[in-house]
Design a protein around this motif. Structure first.
Motif, mmCIF file in Angstrom:
data_model
loop_
_atom_site.group_PDB
_atom_site.id
_atom_site.type_symbol
_atom_site.label_atom_id
_atom_site.label_comp_id
_atom_site.label_asym_id
_atom_site.label_seq_id
_atom_site.Cartn_x
_atom_site.Cartn_y
_atom_site.Cartn_z
ATOM 1 N N THR A 111 0.835 -1.206 0.000
ATOM 2 C CA THR A 111 0.000 0.000 0.000
ATOM 3 C C THR A 111 0.866 1.251 0.000
ATOM 4 N N TYR A 135 -7.054 1.314 -11.081
ATOM 5 C CA TYR A 135 -8.314 1.928 -10.655
ATOM 6 C C TYR A 135 -9.494 1.206 -11.301
ATOM 7 N N ARG A 167 -19.437 2.827 -4.002
ATOM 8 C CA ARG A 167 -19.401 2.982 -2.539
ATOM 9 C C ARG A 167 -18.373 2.057 -1.917
ATOM 10 N N ALA A 170 -14.817 3.040 -2.957
ATOM 11 C CA ALA A 170 -14.400 4.253 -2.242
ATOM 12 C C ALA A 170 -14.059 3.933 -0.792
ATOM 13 N N LEU A 171 -14.798 3.016 -0.190
ATOM 14 C CA LEU A 171 -14.495 2.596 1.182
ATOM 15 C C LEU A 171 -13.113 1.958 1.241
ATOM 16 N N ASP A 173 -10.642 2.416 -0.875
ATOM 17 C CA ASP A 173 -9.649 3.467 -1.116
ATOM 18 C C ASP A 173 -9.380 4.264 0.153
ATOM 19 N N GLY A 174 -10.448 4.632 0.851
ATOM 20 C CA GLY A 174 -10.299 5.430 2.066
ATOM 21 C C GLY A 174 -9.561 4.692 3.161
ATOM 22 N N LEU A 175 -9.868 3.417 3.337
ATOM 23 C CA LEU A 175 -9.174 2.632 4.351
ATOM 24 C C LEU A 175 -7.697 2.472 3.998
ATOM 25 N N LEU A 177 -5.885 4.578 2.426
ATOM 26 C CA LEU A 177 -5.227 5.853 2.706
ATOM 27 C C LEU A 177 -4.965 6.064 4.194
ATOM 28 N N SER A 178 -5.686 5.328 5.031
ATOM 29 C CA SER A 178 -5.514 5.492 6.481
ATOM 30 C C SER A 178 -4.450 4.557 7.040
ATOM 31 N N THR A 182 -5.285 3.701 11.111
ATOM 32 C CA THR A 182 -6.413 2.841 11.488
ATOM 33 C C THR A 182 -5.898 1.425 11.706
ATOM 34 N N HIS A 194 -19.842 -3.080 6.378
ATOM 35 C CA HIS A 194 -20.366 -2.574 5.106
ATOM 36 C C HIS A 194 -20.947 -3.713 4.283
#
Length: 202
Positions: A111, A135, A167, A170-171, A173-175, A177-178, A182, A194
């Motif tokens: 990652t 992507y 959705r 995007a979830l 992708d967001g995780l 990035l954390s 997280t 989810h």
């Protein structure tokens, strides 16, 4: 007798050195010289397999994407097999999508490296093509997973699968990035919750 070197294996070995340099020092430091030193090779040996720095970096980015794609596709036969029990399909779905998250030492490293490549792709057309490929590939895979679950009767009625694909992607992708902020177990819980929100009751 001279040692016979498998050129494909050597190129992948050099790509692995690129990954280590990027994770440790950043993409800007992944010069031919630093990568050669990391791989334990002379810089001339690296130049034997790659015409220049740009070709090396593009190859490394593509090989990282190919490695991830192979792992993801390895989950699909059992997931899409109609004979696979629903509970088992749920486990496989979480494992498959978990490959896209920094949950283990290996996937955290991947990652970090992928995010460095993606950031550079904004200003480098040669990398942008690979970024777009990944992507689109992730979204196609997510859609395939949701389509399979829907065909097996495992999703709520009336879901707009195009929207749900975005959705879920995007979830993920967001995780990703954390990473580093997280905890992995919380990421797993967020993903599981989810997915549960999309499933019809048994």
């Amino acid at each position: 007798m001279p040692k016979i070197v498998d050129p494909d294996a050597r190129r992948l070995e050099i790509a692995e050195a690129v990954f280590r340099v990027i994770q440790r020092d950043g993409l800007a430091q992944a010069s031919l010289r630093s990568v050669a030193e990391e791989a334990g090779l002379a810089i001339g040996s690296v130049r034997h397999y790659f015409r220049g720095h740009d070709e090396l970096i593009v190859f490394a980015m593509r090989s990282l994407g190919d490695r991830l794609e192979a792992r993801l596709l390895g989950h699909l036969p059992d997931l899409l097999d109609p004979a696979t029990p629903r509970s088992r399909r749920q486990e496989i779905t979480e494992a498959l999508l978990g490959e896209l998250l920094p949950l283990t030492e290996q996937t955290r490293a991947e990652t970090d490296v992928w995010l460095a490549f993606s950031a550079a792709a904004k200003n480098r057309p040669d990398l942008a093509e690979e970024a777009v490929r990944m992507y689109e590939g992730v979204r196609a895979l997510v859609r395939r997973v949701l389509d399979g679950a829907n065909e097996a009767g495992g999703l709520l009625d009336g879901l707009d699968l195009a929207v749900e694909t975005e959705r879920l992607a995007a979830l993920l992708d967001g995780l990703a990035l954390s990473t580093g902020r997280t905890p992995p177990e919380l990421m797993r819980t967020v993903l599981r919750r989810h997915l549960e929100s999309l499933r019809c009751p048994e």
